[in-house]
Design a protein around this motif. Structure first.
Motif, PDB file in Angstrom:
ATOM      1  N   PRO A 112       0.699  -1.234  -0.004  1.00  0.00           N
ATOM      2  CA  PRO A 112       0.114   0.200   0.271  1.00  0.00           C
ATOM      3  C   PRO A 112       1.067   1.298  -0.058  1.00  0.00           C
ATOM      4  CG  PRO A 112      -1.113  -1.610   1.451  1.00  0.00           C
ATOM      5  CD  PRO A 112       0.304  -2.290   0.929  1.00  0.00           C
ATOM      6  N   GLY A 113       0.661   1.920  -0.936  1.00  0.00           N
ATOM      7  CA  GLY A 113       1.409   3.095  -1.082  1.00  0.00           C
ATOM      8  C   GLY A 113       2.927   3.080  -1.602  1.00  0.00           C
ATOM      9  N   ILE A 114       3.417   2.112  -1.913  1.00  0.00           N
ATOM     10  CA  ILE A 114       4.768   1.708  -2.263  1.00  0.00           C
ATOM     11  C   ILE A 114       4.904   1.367  -3.842  1.00  0.00           C
ATOM     12  CG2 ILE A 114       6.909   0.519  -1.833  1.00  0.00           C
ATOM     13  CD1 ILE A 114       6.263   0.061   1.059  1.00  0.00           C
ATOM     14  N   LEU A 115       5.319   2.074  -4.519  1.00  0.00           N
ATOM     15  CA  LEU A 115       5.353   1.868  -6.004  1.00  0.00           C
ATOM     16  C   LEU A 115       6.867   1.769  -6.495  1.00  0.00           C
ATOM     17  CD1 LEU A 115       3.117   5.084  -7.413  1.00  0.00           C
ATOM     18  CD2 LEU A 115       2.397   2.574  -6.760  1.00  0.00           C
ATOM     19  N   PHE A 116       6.852   0.733  -7.490  1.00  0.00           N
ATOM     20  CA  PHE A 116       8.106   0.277  -7.950  1.00  0.00           C
ATOM     21  C   PHE A 116       8.284   0.369  -9.572  1.00  0.00           C
ATOM     22  CE2 PHE A 116      10.970  -3.091  -9.205  1.00  0.00           C
ATOM     23  CZ  PHE A 116      12.159  -2.881  -8.612  1.00  0.00           C
ATOM     24  N   PRO A 117       9.303   1.052 -10.153  1.00  0.00           N
ATOM     25  CA  PRO A 117       9.398   1.200 -11.300  1.00  0.00           C
ATOM     26  C   PRO A 117       9.854  -0.106 -11.848  1.00  0.00           C
ATOM     27  CG  PRO A 117      11.264   1.988 -10.367  1.00  0.00           C
ATOM     28  CD  PRO A 117      10.518   1.723  -9.180  1.00  0.00           C
ATOM     29  N   ALA A 118       8.992  -0.964 -12.495  1.00  0.00           N
ATOM     30  CA  ALA A 118       9.033  -2.261 -12.927  1.00  0.00           C
ATOM     31  C   ALA A 118       9.527  -2.385 -14.259  1.00  0.00           C
ATOM     32  CB  ALA A 118       8.011  -3.333 -12.513  1.00  0.00           C
ATOM     33  N   TRP A 119      10.194  -3.424 -14.673  1.00  0.00           N
ATOM     34  CA  TRP A 119      10.284  -3.808 -16.167  1.00  0.00           C
ATOM     35  C   TRP A 119       9.358  -5.206 -16.347  1.00  0.00           C
ATOM     36  CZ3 TRP A 119      16.200  -3.393 -16.269  1.00  0.00           C
ATOM     37  CH2 TRP A 119      16.614  -2.086 -16.287  1.00  0.00           C
ATOM     38  N   THR A 120       8.473  -5.155 -17.046  1.00  0.00           N
ATOM     39  CA  THR A 120       7.425  -6.277 -17.043  1.00  0.00           C
ATOM     40  C   THR A 120       7.117  -7.208 -18.281  1.00  0.00           C
ATOM     41  OG1 THR A 120       5.326  -5.049 -17.906  1.00  0.00           O
ATOM     42  CG2 THR A 120       6.099  -4.664 -15.555  1.00  0.00           C
ATOM     43  N   TYR A 121       6.798  -8.300 -18.117  1.00  0.00           N
ATOM     44  CA  TYR A 121       6.131  -8.994 -19.258  1.00  0.00           C
ATOM     45  C   TYR A 121       4.639  -8.888 -19.221  1.00  0.00           C
ATOM     46  CZ  TYR A 121      10.744 -11.455 -19.705  1.00  0.00           C
ATOM     47  OH  TYR A 121      11.918 -12.088 -19.941  1.00  0.00           O
ATOM     48  N   ASN A 122       3.972  -8.408 -20.612  1.00  0.00           N
ATOM     49  CA  ASN A 122       2.625  -8.002 -20.418  1.00  0.00           C
ATOM     50  C   ASN A 122       2.112  -7.041 -19.249  1.00  0.00           C
ATOM     51  OD1 ASN A 122       2.654  -9.867 -22.567  1.00  0.00           O
ATOM     52  ND2 ASN A 122       1.410 -11.360 -21.807  1.00  0.00           N
ATOM     53  N   GLY A 123       2.719  -6.341 -18.885  1.00  0.00           N
ATOM     54  CA  GLY A 123       2.550  -5.344 -17.926  1.00  0.00           C
ATOM     55  C   GLY A 123       2.244  -5.694 -16.459  1.00  0.00           C
ATOM     56  N   ARG A 124       2.859  -6.824 -15.944  1.00  0.00           N
ATOM     57  CA  ARG A 124       2.363  -7.524 -14.898  1.00  0.00           C
ATOM     58  C   ARG A 124       3.979  -8.063 -14.383  1.00  0.00           C
ATOM     59  NH1 ARG A 124      -1.417 -12.691 -15.089  1.00  0.00           N
ATOM     60  NH2 ARG A 124      -0.171 -13.018 -13.266  1.00  0.00           N
ATOM     61  N   VAL A 125       3.718  -8.141 -12.918  1.00  0.00           N
ATOM     62  CA  VAL A 125       5.018  -8.944 -12.374  1.00  0.00           C
ATOM     63  C   VAL A 125       4.474 -10.061 -11.280  1.00  0.00           C
ATOM     64  CG1 VAL A 125       7.212  -8.767 -10.901  1.00  0.00           C
ATOM     65  CG2 VAL A 125       6.527  -6.915 -12.500  1.00  0.00           C
ATOM     66  N   PRO A 126       4.501 -11.088 -11.178  1.00  0.00           N
ATOM     67  CA  PRO A 126       5.372 -11.942 -12.114  1.00  0.00           C
ATOM     68  C   PRO A 126       4.753 -11.779 -13.540  1.00  0.00           C
ATOM     69  CG  PRO A 126       4.440 -13.589 -10.596  1.00  0.00           C
ATOM     70  CD  PRO A 126       3.921 -12.118 -10.145  1.00  0.00           C
ATOM     71  N   GLY A 127       5.319 -12.246 -14.475  1.00  0.00           N
ATOM     72  CA  GLY A 127       4.453 -12.211 -16.059  1.00  0.00           C
ATOM     73  C   GLY A 127       3.515 -13.283 -16.174  1.00  0.00           C
ATOM     74  N   PRO A 128       2.913 -13.464 -17.055  1.00  0.00           N
ATOM     75  CA  PRO A 128       1.928 -14.395 -17.237  1.00  0.00           C
ATOM     76  C   PRO A 128       2.262 -15.886 -16.919  1.00  0.00           C
ATOM     77  CG  PRO A 128       2.384 -13.740 -19.133  1.00  0.00           C
ATOM     78  CD  PRO A 128       2.846 -12.623 -18.408  1.00  0.00           C
ATOM     79  N   THR A 129       1.444 -16.773 -16.315  1.00  0.00           N
ATOM     80  CA  THR A 129       2.277 -17.992 -16.305  1.00  0.00           C
ATOM     81  C   THR A 129       1.773 -18.901 -17.697  1.00  0.00           C
ATOM     82  OG1 THR A 129       1.866 -18.527 -13.973  1.00  0.00           O
ATOM     83  CG2 THR A 129       1.710 -20.654 -15.340  1.00  0.00           C
ATOM     84  N   LEU A 130       2.856 -19.500 -18.336  1.00  0.00           N
ATOM     85  CA  LEU A 130       2.625 -20.038 -19.638  1.00  0.00           C
ATOM     86  C   LEU A 130       2.770 -21.537 -19.347  1.00  0.00           C
ATOM     87  CD1 LEU A 130       5.372 -18.354 -21.723  1.00  0.00           C
ATOM     88  CD2 LEU A 130       3.108 -17.660 -21.325  1.00  0.00           C
ATOM     89  N   ARG A 131       1.689 -22.154 -19.721  1.00  0.00           N
ATOM     90  CA  ARG A 131       1.310 -23.797 -19.328  1.00  0.00           C
ATOM     91  C   ARG A 131       1.035 -24.380 -20.642  1.00  0.00           C
ATOM     92  NH1 ARG A 131      -2.383 -25.779 -14.286  1.00  0.00           N
ATOM     93  NH2 ARG A 131      -1.633 -27.970 -14.409  1.00  0.00           N
ATOM     94  N   ALA A 132       1.768 -25.675 -20.857  1.00  0.00           N
ATOM     95  CA  ALA A 132       1.762 -26.455 -21.874  1.00  0.00           C
ATOM     96  C   ALA A 132       1.828 -27.772 -21.606  1.00  0.00           C
ATOM     97  CB  ALA A 132       2.530 -26.274 -22.888  1.00  0.00           C
ATOM     98  N   THR A 133       1.378 -28.794 -22.679  1.00  0.00           N
ATOM     99  CA  THR A 133       1.452 -30.241 -22.445  1.00  0.00           C
ATOM    100  C   THR A 133       2.828 -30.671 -22.870  1.00  0.00           C
ATOM    101  OG1 THR A 133      -1.059 -30.427 -22.352  1.00  0.00           O
ATOM    102  CG2 THR A 133       0.294 -32.446 -22.476  1.00  0.00           C
ATOM    103  N   GLU A 134       3.478 -31.869 -22.260  1.00  0.00           N
ATOM    104  CA  GLU A 134       4.610 -32.378 -22.616  1.00  0.00           C
ATOM    105  C   GLU A 134       4.362 -32.826 -24.043  1.00  0.00           C
ATOM    106  OE1 GLU A 134       7.403 -36.192 -21.261  1.00  0.00           O
ATOM    107  OE2 GLU A 134       5.224 -35.930 -20.662  1.00  0.00           O
ATOM    108  N   GLY A 135       5.230 -32.634 -24.894  1.00  0.00           N
ATOM    109  CA  GLY A 135       5.036 -32.626 -26.475  1.00  0.00           C
ATOM    110  C   GLY A 135       4.612 -31.574 -27.194  1.00  0.00           C
ATOM    111  N   ASP A 136       3.827 -30.661 -26.634  1.00  0.00           N
ATOM    112  CA  ASP A 136       3.271 -29.566 -27.502  1.00  0.00           C
ATOM    113  C   ASP A 136       4.649 -28.869 -28.439  1.00  0.00           C
ATOM    114  OD1 ASP A 136       0.904 -30.125 -26.561  1.00  0.00           O
ATOM    115  OD2 ASP A 136       0.643 -28.491 -25.266  1.00  0.00           O
ATOM    116  N   ARG A 137       4.290 -28.133 -29.409  1.00  0.00           N
ATOM    117  CA  ARG A 137       5.007 -27.208 -29.837  1.00  0.00           C
ATOM    118  C   ARG A 137       4.618 -25.955 -29.175  1.00  0.00           C
ATOM    119  NH1 ARG A 137      10.279 -27.427 -32.172  1.00  0.00           N
ATOM    120  NH2 ARG A 137      10.329 -25.596 -33.699  1.00  0.00           N
TER     121      ARG A 137
END
Length: 285
Positions: A26-51
């Motif tokens: 609350p009230g503490i801002l941080f100048p971040a470098w982000t993936y898709n505007g968020r920290v952490p970046g979006p979770t990328l999920r796939a199934t073994e063997g996918d391209r």
């Protein structure tokens, strides 16, 4: 999601690097470098063997990349000369999803510690293909998103991170998923009769070790998540070095409803924001 000529699944993602101010307490801002505007970046999920196809665009003010903890060609490694791009540029990462497990991705530009600490990281989960693991098919199906077996679990991604707010190479704020004390102020509600699975990733810079301790309970731990049998059974605390990760599994079937704490066992981390509660209930309201 689409289908390749050989019948395999192609999962395509679009990820954009951008500078963005975020609120870490609350009230503490941080100048971040982000993936898709968020920290952490979006979770990328796939199934073994996918391209996998990840279209990466750099709209930030510095060179950036995406380095995946997985198996891929050298030209897809996200290091200088192999996927590290300048502001305004674009690069496409393509590789097969392997091995299964709990992984991560992060920027590999220099200085590495600053690009990671500024927020450029995210979870990268590869679910096992049950057909490839007949000896542990039931366990594999329980991890595979979209199956009835997986729907029987309460799954959470927890990225343990921290922030150096005055840029002295020491952290002032610690958290899970960025916001200090978020899950203490708003506990995570879980059903007592439904098992819990946590994909836990440690990306804290400037501190070599982080940990996860669960109050009044014990869990099984799969280090890196690359096995279908536990690395450790019936433990209530594990430690992770920088970039280490794993899967925790536990339940509250034998517990009475109530608030159960989780936090690192480094007291400083807990007091500076990295703490939370599970609100164990009989039924979701």
């Amino acid at each position: 999601v689409s289908t390749l000529p050989d019948g395999r699944t192609l999962r395509s993602f679009e990820v954009t690097a951008e500078d963005k101010e975020i609120e870490i307490a609350p009230g503490i801002l941080f100048p971040a470098w982000t993936y898709n505007g968020r920290v952490p970046g979006p979770t990328l999920r796939a199934t073994e063997g996918d391209r996998l196809k990840i279209v990466f665009r750099n709209n930030g003010s510095h060179p950036h990349s995406m380095h995946f903890h997985g198996i891929h060609a050298a030209r897809m490694d996200g290091v200088p000369g192999a996927g590290l791009i300048g502001p305004g540029e674009e690069f496409v990462y393509e590789f097969d999803a392997r091995p299964f497990g709990c992984h991560l991705y992060h920027c590999h530009a220099l200085p590495l510690k600053r690009h990671i600490q500024k927020g450029m990281y995210g979870a990268f989960i590869i679910d096992p293909d049950p057909a490839r693991h007949p000896e542990h098919e039931a366990v594999a199906r329980s991890r595979l998103l979209g199956t009835p077996e997986n729907a029987g679990w309460q799954e959470f991604v927890m990225v343990m991170n921290a922030f150096d707010t005055n840029f002295d190479n020491e952290n002032e704020v610690y958290a899970v998923n960025t916001v200090a004390h978020a899950y203490a102020k708003k506990p995570i509600r879980v059903l007592k009769d439904k098992p819990v699975r946590i994909y836990l990733v440690n990306v804290v810079e400037f501190d070599p070790i982080n940990s996860f301790h669960l109050h009044a309970n014990f869990f099984d731990y799969y280090n890196q998540g690359t096995t279908l049998t536990p690395t450790l059974r019936t433990v209530d605390l594990i430690t992770q070095c920088q970039a280490e990760r794993g899967i925790l599994e536990f339940h509250f079937r034998e517990h009475e409803p109530g608030l159960y704490m989780f936090h690192p066992h480094q007291s400083e981390f807990t007091e500076l924001g990295w703490s939370g509660m599970f609100d164990v209930v009989e039924a979701l309201s």
